[in-house]
Design a protein around this motif. Sequence first.
Motif, PDB file in Angstrom:
ATOM      1  N   THR A   1       0.839  -1.198   0.000  1.00 18.01           N
ATOM      2  CA  THR A   1       0.000   0.000   0.000  1.00 18.01           C
ATOM      3  C   THR A   1       0.872   1.246   0.000  1.00 18.01           C
ATOM      4  O   THR A   1       1.877   1.322   0.714  1.00 18.01           O
ATOM      5  CB  THR A   1      -0.939   0.040   1.220  1.00 18.01           C
ATOM      6  N   ARG A   2       0.488   2.214  -0.822  1.00 14.47           N
ATOM      7  CA  ARG A   2       1.169   3.513  -0.895  1.00 14.47           C
ATOM      8  C   ARG A   2       0.097   4.604  -0.868  1.00 14.47           C
ATOM      9  O   ARG A   2      -1.097   4.321  -0.897  1.00 14.47           O
ATOM     10  CB  ARG A   2       2.018   3.612  -2.168  1.00 14.47           C
ATOM     11  N   LYS A   3       0.538   5.851  -0.872  1.00 11.81           N
ATOM     12  CA  LYS A   3      -0.421   6.960  -0.797  1.00 11.81           C
ATOM     13  C   LYS A   3       0.072   8.150  -1.610  1.00 11.81           C
ATOM     14  O   LYS A   3       1.273   8.458  -1.614  1.00 11.81           O
ATOM     15  CB  LYS A   3      -0.630   7.382   0.662  1.00 11.81           C
ATOM     16  N   THR A   4      -0.855   8.812  -2.291  1.00 13.78           N
ATOM     17  CA  THR A   4      -0.544  10.053  -2.986  1.00 13.78           C
ATOM     18  C   THR A   4      -1.140  11.226  -2.220  1.00 13.78           C
ATOM     19  O   THR A   4      -2.112  11.075  -1.480  1.00 13.78           O
ATOM     20  CB  THR A   4      -1.104  10.062  -4.424  1.00 13.78           C
ATOM     21  N   SER A   5      -0.556  12.392  -2.432  1.00 14.84           N
ATOM     22  CA  SER A   5      -1.008  13.602  -1.730  1.00 14.84           C
ATOM     23  C   SER A   5      -2.085  14.306  -2.555  1.00 14.84           C
ATOM     24  O   SER A   5      -2.571  13.793  -3.567  1.00 14.84           O
ATOM     25  CB  SER A   5       0.183  14.542  -1.518  1.00 14.84           C
ATOM     26  N   LEU A   6      -2.424  15.512  -2.140  1.00 14.20           N
ATOM     27  CA  LEU A   6      -3.394  16.321  -2.885  1.00 14.20           C
ATOM     28  C   LEU A   6      -2.810  16.858  -4.188  1.00 14.20           C
ATOM     29  O   LEU A   6      -3.546  17.347  -5.048  1.00 14.20           O
ATOM     30  CB  LEU A   6      -3.883  17.486  -2.019  1.00 14.20           C
ATOM     31  N   ASN A   7      -1.511  16.785  -4.331  1.00 18.67           N
ATOM     32  CA  ASN A   7      -0.852  17.216  -5.571  1.00 18.67           C
ATOM     33  C   ASN A   7      -1.359  16.369  -6.734  1.00 18.67           C
ATOM     34  O   ASN A   7      -1.238  15.144  -6.715  1.00 18.67           O
ATOM     35  CB  ASN A   7       0.668  17.057  -5.423  1.00 18.67           C
ATOM     36  N   PRO A   8      -1.934  16.985  -7.781  1.00 18.25           N
ATOM     37  CA  PRO A   8      -2.503  16.204  -8.886  1.00 18.25           C
ATOM     38  C   PRO A   8      -1.482  15.380  -9.650  1.00 18.25           C
ATOM     39  O   PRO A   8      -1.855  14.438 -10.356  1.00 18.25           O
ATOM     40  CB  PRO A   8      -3.147  17.272  -9.785  1.00 18.25           C
ATOM     41  N   LEU A   9      -0.187  15.716  -9.536  1.00 19.69           N
ATOM     42  CA  LEU A   9       0.851  14.984 -10.265  1.00 19.69           C
ATOM     43  C   LEU A   9       1.626  14.018  -9.374  1.00 19.69           C
ATOM     44  O   LEU A   9       2.604  13.413  -9.813  1.00 19.69           O
ATOM     45  CB  LEU A   9       1.827  15.968 -10.929  1.00 19.69           C
ATOM     46  N   ASP A  10       1.208  13.873  -8.138  1.00 16.62           N
ATOM     47  CA  ASP A  10       1.938  13.001  -7.218  1.00 16.62           C
ATOM     48  C   ASP A  10       1.893  11.544  -7.665  1.00 16.62           C
ATOM     49  O   ASP A  10       2.826  10.774  -7.410  1.00 16.62           O
ATOM     50  CB  ASP A  10       1.370  13.140  -5.806  1.00 16.62           C
ATOM     51  N   ALA A  11       0.826  11.145  -8.342  1.00 22.74           N
ATOM     52  CA  ALA A  11       0.711   9.762  -8.820  1.00 22.74           C
ATOM     53  C   ALA A  11       1.785   9.450  -9.857  1.00 22.74           C
ATOM     54  O   ALA A  11       2.272   8.312  -9.938  1.00 22.74           O
ATOM     55  CB  ALA A  11      -0.677   9.531  -9.411  1.00 22.74           C
ATOM     56  N   GLU A  12       2.158  10.448 -10.645  1.00 21.38           N
ATOM     57  CA  GLU A  12       3.215  10.247 -11.645  1.00 21.38           C
ATOM     58  C   GLU A  12       4.541   9.917 -10.967  1.00 21.38           C
ATOM     59  O   GLU A  12       5.256   8.992 -11.369  1.00 21.38           O
ATOM     60  CB  GLU A  12       3.359  11.497 -12.506  1.00 21.38           C
ATOM     61  N   ARG A  13       4.862  10.647  -9.910  1.00 19.13           N
ATOM     62  CA  ARG A  13       6.090  10.377  -9.157  1.00 19.13           C
ATOM     63  C   ARG A  13       6.070   8.966  -8.587  1.00 19.13           C
ATOM     64  O   ARG A  13       7.055   8.224  -8.673  1.00 19.13           O
ATOM     65  CB  ARG A  13       6.228  11.396  -8.018  1.00 19.13           C
ATOM     66  N   LEU A  14       4.928   8.588  -8.045  1.00 13.37           N
ATOM     67  CA  LEU A  14       4.819   7.287  -7.388  1.00 13.37           C
ATOM     68  C   LEU A  14       4.942   6.138  -8.376  1.00 13.37           C
ATOM     69  O   LEU A  14       5.599   5.126  -8.104  1.00 13.37           O
ATOM     70  CB  LEU A  14       3.495   7.198  -6.639  1.00 13.37           C
ATOM     71  N   VAL A  15       4.342   6.284  -9.561  1.00 17.28           N
ATOM     72  CA  VAL A  15       4.413   5.190 -10.531  1.00 17.28           C
ATOM     73  C   VAL A  15       5.836   5.015 -11.054  1.00 17.28           C
ATOM     74  O   VAL A  15       6.285   3.892 -11.330  1.00 17.28           O
ATOM     75  CB  VAL A  15       3.414   5.399 -11.683  1.00 17.28           C
ATOM     76  N   TYR A  16       6.586   6.111 -11.160  1.00 17.73           N
ATOM     77  CA  TYR A  16       7.994   6.000 -11.559  1.00 17.73           C
ATOM     78  C   TYR A  16       8.768   5.192 -10.519  1.00 17.73           C
ATOM     79  O   TYR A  16       9.618   4.366 -10.859  1.00 17.73           O
ATOM     80  CB  TYR A  16       8.620   7.383 -11.731  1.00 17.73           C
ATOM     81  N   GLU A  17       8.464   5.437  -9.252  1.00 17.66           N
ATOM     82  CA  GLU A  17       9.130   4.684  -8.180  1.00 17.66           C
ATOM     83  C   GLU A  17       8.809   3.203  -8.276  1.00 17.66           C
ATOM     84  O   GLU A  17       9.695   2.341  -8.156  1.00 17.66           O
ATOM     85  CB  GLU A  17       8.693   5.223  -6.809  1.00 17.66           C
ATOM     86  N   LEU A  18       7.539   2.884  -8.474  1.00 14.42           N
ATOM     87  CA  LEU A  18       7.117   1.487  -8.530  1.00 14.42           C
ATOM     88  C   LEU A  18       7.720   0.766  -9.734  1.00 14.42           C
ATOM     89  O   LEU A  18       8.108  -0.410  -9.645  1.00 14.42           O
ATOM     90  CB  LEU A  18       5.587   1.399  -8.585  1.00 14.42           C
ATOM     91  N   MET A  19       7.808   1.450 -10.852  1.00 14.80           N
ATOM     92  CA  MET A  19       8.288   0.808 -12.070  1.00 14.80           C
ATOM     93  C   MET A  19       9.807   0.669 -12.101  1.00 14.80           C
ATOM     94  O   MET A  19      10.341  -0.029 -12.960  1.00 14.80           O
ATOM     95  CB  MET A  19       7.800   1.584 -13.306  1.00 14.80           C
ATOM     96  N   ARG A  20      10.497   1.315 -11.195  1.00 14.50           N
ATOM     97  CA  ARG A  20      11.952   1.163 -11.112  1.00 14.50           C
ATOM     98  C   ARG A  20      12.348   0.009 -10.194  1.00 14.50           C
ATOM     99  O   ARG A  20      13.524  -0.373 -10.148  1.00 14.50           O
ATOM    100  CB  ARG A  20      12.590   2.463 -10.587  1.00 14.50           C
ATOM    101  N   LYS A  21      11.400  -0.542  -9.466  1.00 13.33           N
ATOM    102  CA  LYS A  21      11.700  -1.632  -8.552  1.00 13.33           C
ATOM    103  C   LYS A  21      12.004  -2.923  -9.340  1.00 13.33           C
ATOM    104  O   LYS A  21      11.416  -3.156 -10.409  1.00 13.33           O
ATOM    105  CB  LYS A  21      10.509  -1.872  -7.616  1.00 13.33           C
ATOM    106  N   PRO A  22      12.882  -3.761  -8.828  1.00 14.88           N
ATOM    107  CA  PRO A  22      13.182  -5.016  -9.529  1.00 14.88           C
ATOM    108  C   PRO A  22      11.988  -5.967  -9.593  1.00 14.88           C
ATOM    109  O   PRO A  22      11.822  -6.700 -10.570  1.00 14.88           O
ATOM    110  CB  PRO A  22      14.328  -5.618  -8.698  1.00 14.88           C
ATOM    111  N   ASP A  23      11.166  -5.953  -8.550  1.00 13.99           N
ATOM    112  CA  ASP A  23       9.970  -6.803  -8.526  1.00 13.99           C
ATOM    113  C   ASP A  23       8.735  -5.939  -8.805  1.00 13.99           C
ATOM    114  O   ASP A  23       8.133  -5.369  -7.898  1.00 13.99           O
ATOM    115  CB  ASP A  23       9.837  -7.526  -7.189  1.00 13.99           C
ATOM    116  N   LEU A  24       8.372  -5.850 -10.073  1.00 13.80           N
ATOM    117  CA  LEU A  24       7.246  -5.017 -10.479  1.00 13.80           C
ATOM    118  C   LEU A  24       5.933  -5.601  -9.964  1.00 13.80           C
ATOM    119  O   LEU A  24       5.762  -6.825  -9.923  1.00 13.80           O
ATOM    120  CB  LEU A  24       7.173  -4.916 -12.009  1.00 13.80           C
TER     121      LEU A  24
END
Length: 328
Positions: free
Chosen positions: A202-225
């Motif tokens: 589980t993760r969480k995004t803030s009220l920032n409308p673009l915060d989800a973009e930052r989070l998906v980049y983090e998830l997609m850089r992980k070795p275990d997608l």
Amino acid sequence: MNKFLKYLPPFFGVVFAVLLILTIKIMFQSPFFNSREETIKDEQRFHFAFFLPESDYSFFRNLKEGAESATESMNCSITFHSIDSDPVSLEMAPFSGLDGVAVYPYKNDEMMLKSLDNIVKAGIPIVQIENEILRNESTFFIGTNNFESGKAIGSLALNAKKDKLNIALIYSDKNPGLMSDDNLIEMGMLSVLGDRLASLETRKTSLNPLDAERLVYELMRKPDLPDIIVLTDPNDTLVTVQAIIDMNMVGEVQFIGFGDNESIKEYISKDLVLGTIVRNPYRIGYSAVMALKEICTVGYTSAYVDTGISIISEVDPEISSINGGDNE
């Protein structure tokens, strides 16, 4: 002279009687005179106040539309207040003479609980929308059953072509009602997926409308997608899928979205999104006014109103309703 004085009292008596009759006649003919029917109508008029987050998301806009539509047919008035930028309004509600209050209480803090408790003590009924933080005989819940939302997510996840599923569930400050009941969401998912759920992050995004973009980049850089990314906000759904497209990683991960935005439906038709969970904010707003009016007129209403959710998916392009209107 004495003769003249003798006839003055009867004369003035007749004049007074004529004037009295004319006055009564004019009063009954006046447009300002309230008939019995109009008086009863005025007595049935109630004033309710809605306290909602200031965020101008489509969910709250549609909720307001539903509430306003209800007031037109139920002979009552309504005002909207910000629960964020104007907390004093909620604190002053016990002294305002309101007939009922509807609150979207996404902050479960001491100040919010104290304000709601004071409203209850003032004898004002409260409808809690989407999130119930105070349990009292004078408070009522209207909104989505989050356990059912979790089950809907699990049902969509079953469409993924994998025996074991690693899921990333993204909550959001933009949809606090779901985040506050995260345990029910996850229990609902587990009840459907069972042993197929290998892991749940589980993760969480803030009220920032673009915060989800930052989070998906983090998830997609992980070795275990993750196999599936679940979004709980319409804006996050759009931003995340677009980010995957921009990264040229379509097909690397599947998505379950939130909301019935036309772009989300297009993503579903293109097989970029497994499906989306849809609430009915218009019905929530309408039901809140209806419940408050019912409390004021008959003295009671349903303690729990589930306004239901729907699923839109490629497997079943028709919107299938889940629950919706189950009362306790």
